[in-house]
Design an enzyme around this catalytic site. Structure first.
Site, PDB file in Angstrom:
ATOM      1  N   ASP A 161      -6.960   3.810  10.816  1.00 51.40           N
ATOM      2  CA  ASP A 161      -6.559   3.145   9.569  1.00 51.40           C
ATOM      3  C   ASP A 161      -7.713   3.374   8.595  1.00 51.40           C
ATOM      4  O   ASP A 161      -8.846   2.949   8.849  1.00 51.40           O
ATOM      5  CB  ASP A 161      -6.278   1.651   9.812  1.00 51.40           C
ATOM      6  CG  ASP A 161      -5.141   1.149   8.928  1.00 51.40           C
ATOM      7  OD1 ASP A 161      -4.898   1.765   7.865  1.00 51.40           O
ATOM      8  OD2 ASP A 161      -4.503   0.149   9.287  1.00 51.40           O
TER       9      ASP A 161
ATOM     10  N   CYS B  21     -10.307  -8.841  15.631  1.00 55.00           N
ATOM     11  CA  CYS B  21      -9.298  -9.023  14.566  1.00 55.00           C
ATOM     12  C   CYS B  21      -9.661  -8.259  13.294  1.00 55.00           C
ATOM     13  O   CYS B  21     -10.750  -8.410  12.755  1.00 55.00           O
ATOM     14  CB  CYS B  21      -9.154 -10.503  14.239  1.00 55.00           C
ATOM     15  SG  CYS B  21      -7.962 -10.820  12.916  1.00 55.00           S
TER      16      CYS B  21
ATOM     17  N   ASP C 126     -11.041  -0.890  13.846  1.00 49.11           N
ATOM     18  CA  ASP C 126     -11.481  -0.894  12.446  1.00 49.11           C
ATOM     19  C   ASP C 126     -12.976  -1.225  12.308  1.00 49.11           C
ATOM     20  O   ASP C 126     -13.574  -1.839  13.188  1.00 49.11           O
ATOM     21  CB  ASP C 126     -10.651  -1.905  11.642  1.00 49.11           C
ATOM     22  CG  ASP C 126      -9.217  -1.441  11.459  1.00 49.11           C
ATOM     23  OD1 ASP C 126      -8.999  -0.214  11.385  1.00 49.11           O
ATOM     24  OD2 ASP C 126      -8.321  -2.305  11.396  1.00 49.11           O
TER      25      ASP C 126
ATOM     26  N   CYS D  72      -2.942 -18.027  14.503  1.00 53.22           N
ATOM     27  CA  CYS D  72      -2.429 -17.300  15.666  1.00 53.22           C
ATOM     28  C   CYS D  72      -2.379 -18.233  16.873  1.00 53.22           C
ATOM     29  O   CYS D  72      -2.996 -19.299  16.867  1.00 53.22           O
ATOM     30  CB  CYS D  72      -3.344 -16.120  15.999  1.00 53.22           C
ATOM     31  SG  CYS D  72      -3.337 -14.823  14.752  1.00 53.22           S
TER      32      CYS D  72
ATOM     33  N   ARG E 228       0.812  -1.199   0.000  1.00 56.40           N
ATOM     34  CA  ARG E 228       0.000   0.000   0.000  1.00 56.40           C
ATOM     35  C   ARG E 228       0.858   1.267   0.000  1.00 56.40           C
ATOM     36  O   ARG E 228       0.556   2.258  -0.624  1.00 56.40           O
ATOM     37  CB  ARG E 228      -0.913   0.007   1.216  1.00 56.40           C
ATOM     38  CG  ARG E 228      -1.790   1.217   1.245  1.00 56.40           C
ATOM     39  CD  ARG E 228      -2.557   1.493   2.525  1.00 56.40           C
ATOM     40  NE  ARG E 228      -2.609   0.474   3.513  1.00 56.40           N
ATOM     41  CZ  ARG E 228      -3.656  -0.325   3.777  1.00 56.40           C
ATOM     42  NH1 ARG E 228      -4.721  -0.235   3.048  1.00 56.40           N
ATOM     43  NH2 ARG E 228      -3.620  -1.179   4.740  1.00 56.40           N
ATOM     44  N   TYR E 229       1.942   1.219   0.751  1.00 54.18           N
ATOM     45  CA  TYR E 229       2.830   2.382   0.865  1.00 54.18           C
ATOM     46  C   TYR E 229       3.980   2.221  -0.121  1.00 54.18           C
ATOM     47  O   TYR E 229       4.319   1.118  -0.528  1.00 54.18           O
ATOM     48  CB  TYR E 229       3.402   2.470   2.275  1.00 54.18           C
ATOM     49  CG  TYR E 229       2.373   2.755   3.350  1.00 54.18           C
ATOM     50  CD1 TYR E 229       1.876   4.040   3.524  1.00 54.18           C
ATOM     51  CD2 TYR E 229       1.922   1.744   4.185  1.00 54.18           C
ATOM     52  CE1 TYR E 229       0.953   4.308   4.528  1.00 54.18           C
ATOM     53  CE2 TYR E 229       0.992   2.008   5.189  1.00 54.18           C
ATOM     54  CZ  TYR E 229       0.516   3.289   5.356  1.00 54.18           C
ATOM     55  OH  TYR E 229      -0.396   3.556   6.340  1.00 54.18           O
TER      56      TYR E 229
ATOM     57  N   ARG F 158       7.396   0.203   1.643  1.00 54.97           N
ATOM     58  CA  ARG F 158       7.305  -0.901   2.601  1.00 54.97           C
ATOM     59  C   ARG F 158       6.090  -1.771   2.310  1.00 54.97           C
ATOM     60  O   ARG F 158       5.093  -1.289   1.785  1.00 54.97           O
ATOM     61  CB  ARG F 158       7.259  -0.371   4.040  1.00 54.97           C
ATOM     62  CG  ARG F 158       6.172   0.638   4.318  1.00 54.97           C
ATOM     63  CD  ARG F 158       6.647   1.590   5.418  1.00 54.97           C
ATOM     64  NE  ARG F 158       5.615   2.489   5.902  1.00 54.97           N
ATOM     65  CZ  ARG F 158       5.271   3.615   5.290  1.00 54.97           C
ATOM     66  NH1 ARG F 158       5.821   3.956   4.146  1.00 54.97           N
ATOM     67  NH2 ARG F 158       4.345   4.394   5.810  1.00 54.97           N
TER      68      ARG F 158
ATOM     69  N   ARG G  39      -8.327  -8.739  10.459  1.00 54.34           N
ATOM     70  CA  ARG G  39      -8.174  -9.611   9.300  1.00 54.34           C
ATOM     71  C   ARG G  39      -8.979 -10.902   9.478  1.00 54.34           C
ATOM     72  O   ARG G  39      -8.602 -11.954   8.972  1.00 54.34           O
ATOM     73  CB  ARG G  39      -6.676  -9.898   9.123  1.00 54.34           C
ATOM     74  CG  ARG G  39      -6.201  -9.752   7.692  1.00 54.34           C
ATOM     75  CD  ARG G  39      -4.685  -9.656   7.613  1.00 54.34           C
ATOM     76  NE  ARG G  39      -4.220  -8.290   7.652  1.00 54.34           N
ATOM     77  CZ  ARG G  39      -3.167  -7.862   8.362  1.00 54.34           C
ATOM     78  NH1 ARG G  39      -2.453  -8.713   9.071  1.00 54.34           N
ATOM     79  NH2 ARG G  39      -2.826  -6.599   8.326  1.00 54.34           N
TER      80      ARG G  39
ATOM     81  N   LYS H 241      -2.716   4.470   7.381  1.00 52.84           N
ATOM     82  CA  LYS H 241      -2.928   5.012   8.718  1.00 52.84           C
ATOM     83  C   LYS H 241      -2.920   6.533   8.720  1.00 52.84           C
ATOM     84  O   LYS H 241      -2.012   7.148   8.167  1.00 52.84           O
ATOM     85  CB  LYS H 241      -1.826   4.489   9.646  1.00 52.84           C
ATOM     86  CG  LYS H 241      -1.838   2.989   9.762  1.00 52.84           C
ATOM     87  CD  LYS H 241      -0.617   2.480  10.495  1.00 52.84           C
ATOM     88  CE  LYS H 241      -0.538   0.974  10.437  1.00 52.84           C
ATOM     89  NZ  LYS H 241      -0.190   0.477   9.088  1.00 52.84           N
TER      90      LYS H 241
ATOM     91  N   CYS I 263      -7.939 -12.708  18.757  1.00 55.63           N
ATOM     92  CA  CYS I 263      -8.528 -11.497  19.316  1.00 55.63           C
ATOM     93  C   CYS I 263      -9.905 -11.310  18.683  1.00 55.63           C
ATOM     94  O   CYS I 263     -10.046 -11.397  17.468  1.00 55.63           O
ATOM     95  CB  CYS I 263      -7.671 -10.275  18.981  1.00 55.63           C
ATOM     96  SG  CYS I 263      -5.912 -10.483  19.321  1.00 55.63           S
TER      97      CYS I 263
HETATM   98  C1  LIG Z   1       0.622  -0.485   8.934  1.00 51.73           C
HETATM   99  C2  LIG Z   1       1.054  -0.910   7.611  1.00 51.73           C
HETATM  100  C3  LIG Z   1       2.381  -0.740   7.221  1.00 51.73           C
HETATM  101  C4  LIG Z   1       3.441  -0.124   8.109  1.00 51.73           C
HETATM  102  O1  LIG Z   1       3.123   1.195   8.404  1.00 51.73           O
HETATM  103  P1  LIG Z   1       4.147   2.043   9.298  1.00 51.73           P
HETATM  104  O2  LIG Z   1       3.409   3.331   9.501  1.00 51.73           O
HETATM  105  O3  LIG Z   1       5.384   2.177   8.509  1.00 51.73           O
HETATM  106  O4  LIG Z   1       4.353   1.275  10.553  1.00 51.73           O
HETATM  107  C5  LIG Z   1       2.733  -1.139   5.948  1.00 51.73           C
HETATM  108  N1  LIG Z   1       1.834  -1.678   5.099  1.00 51.73           N
HETATM  109  C6  LIG Z   1       0.537  -1.820   5.455  1.00 51.73           C
HETATM  110  C7  LIG Z   1      -0.409  -2.388   4.462  1.00 51.73           C
HETATM  111  C8  LIG Z   1       0.106  -1.455   6.727  1.00 51.73           C
HETATM  112  O5  LIG Z   1      -1.173  -1.621   7.070  1.00 51.73           O
END
Ligand SMILES: *Cc1c(COP(=O)(O)O)cnc(C)c1O
Length: 432
Positions: A346, A148, A309, A141, A128-129, A132, A150, A353, A145
């Protein structure tokens, strides 16, 4: 039974302190079984009958536990032993025992509220980002929880991931050089076979552009017995490796968990905590303050506090967003900056986020910013009139490493790469 959680000692003398006394049902279990993570996993509780042996279940808990279409229930004996048998509002109990009302639909409810499936280039990978990715290693798990995020896939043994998926995920990472940070999640990545985890970590470390690896796990909380010396010796080979644990309430921080966290910290793993703001469990400034203080004493830095969520099953755990802002107002300035997490929503629909918090900027004019502190003290910061924001020129290699087109966002506007961001269909609507 009197209920107590021993305090975490300051001088690191974790070996001398007593564990939480076990309820009578497990009094005869030999220590070498109780302290063995395989025994804990093999003896998890999941039926109303099993819980009723040591908990005075309410009618609504029985309704939740006997529902056919519920999200999976499984609780390690260790975590179950922390439950107050006579208090239906016990924060440990509410996180893992279902209530009948969890099956009720609510306004805004979604199965995949973060639109992770739409951001998944290969099964189990969420990109998504820009720099990363989230890499899901399993749907399983140690315990589940109730809230959850997911739950659409978690707990279902038929949709878990295997070596074939790991290889496809790693192949994607190899051909995607902008990824410098891989976040292992699930399910719980510490729930896979140790040899599988070693395989994934080894393969990830072969990818040159991956700088850091992060593990998101609740195993230290549900199954602290899993954090053995062999385990930390395995993961310390893959530094820089960071870990986020998931602790919601100070009562989860037992001597067993403290010991597990100390082992990880001693192995050089920087520790963070992600908690979820949960109605009736930790939606109080006092509880959050106690939690974050206990976390930093255990060398865990509070990282995120999540708004719950909009996910199926989690309706009754939700608070207002204003409650989260109030909690941050009660932490920032009142306690160590190290102990203050970032409160985030989120984004429903998949925007990632979004940090939310109190406003500290009261007003601005050219040359002046008016700010307030946590006490309500209002002050003026006088800005320089000879400041040159371009003194450091963008270097060639920085330009090259820029995130890929379309993800520059608001920062792109500030840099002059375009002047607007338009909602979908904007041009069509205005071409009247
Ligand atoms: C939370 C998340 C991350 C990591 O986010 P950070 O703000 O860098 O901790 C990366 N990818 C996805 C899809 C996430 O939900």
């Amino acid at each position: 039974m009197t209920f107590h959680t021993p305090e975490v000692p300051i001088n690191g003398q974790l070996n001398n302190i007593e564990a939480v006394p076990r309820p009578a049902v497990w009094a005869d279990v030999p220590d070498d079984h109780w302290n063995n993570w395989r025994w804990q996993l093999a003896n998890r509780l999941n039926t109303a009958d099993e819980f009723a042996r040591f908990i005075n279940l309410t009618d609504e808990e029985i309704e939740g536990l006997t529902a056919d279409d519920k999200f999976r229930v499984d609780v390690t004996p260790y975590f179950a032993s922390l439950i107050d048998p006579d208090d239906p509002t016990c924060p440990i109990r509410r996180q893992v025992l279902p209530l009948g009302r969890e099956l009720r639909a609510f306004d805004g409810m979604m199965d995949d509220s973060l639109a992770e499936d739409a951001h998944s280039p290969v099964p189990g990978l969420v990109h998504r980002y820009p720099d990363r990715v989230l890499m899901l290693l399993t749907t399983q798990c140690a315990s589940y929880c109730r809230y959850c995020t997911r739950s659409r896939i978690v707990g279902d043994p038929r949709v878990t991931f295997s070596r074939v998926d790991f290889d496809a995920q790693i192949a994607y990472l190899q051909r995607t050089p902008q990824v410098r940070d891989v976040l292992l999640s699930g399910g719980d990545p510490l729930n896979i076979a140790p040899r599988q985890l070693e395989y994934v970590l080894t393969r990830l470390r072969e990818v040159e552009h991956i700088e850091i690896i992060r593990i998101g796990s609740r195993v230290p909380v549900f199954l602290p017995q899993r954090i053995t010396d062999e385990f930390v010796d395995l993961i310390r080979q893959f530094h820089p490796l960071w870990m986020n644990v998931h602790i919601n309430h100070p009562r989860e921080i037992t001597p067993e968990l403290s010991r597990a966290l100390a082992k990880l910290a001693d192995a050089g793993v920087p520790l963070g905590n992600q908690s979820v703001l949960l109605a009736g469990i930790n939606d109080s400034v006092d509880i959050q303050r106690e939690l974050v203080h206990k976390l930093v004493r255990n060398r865990v830095r509070p990282y995120y506090l999540y708004q719950c969520d909009l996910v199926t099953g989690a309706g009754h755990f939700r608070t207002t967003v204003s409650k989260g802002i109030e909690i941050i107002e009660g932490l920032r300035g009142h306690t160590s900056g190290y102990a203050v997490p970032t409160y985030v929503v989120d984004a429903p629909g998949g925007g990632g986020k979004i940090p939310v918090g109190p406003n500290y900027v009261i007003s601005q004019a050219p040359g002046k910013v008016v700010l307030r502190n946590y006490e309500g003290y209002i002050t003026t910061y006088v800005e320089p009139d000879d400041y040159d924001p371009n003194a450091i020129k963008a270097k060639e290699d920085e330009v090259e490493r820029r995130q890929h087109p379309g993800q520059e966002g608001i920062h792109g506007l500030l840099r002059g790469e375009g002047t607007s961001i338009k909602p979908e269909g904007f041009d069509e609507v205005h071409r009247r």
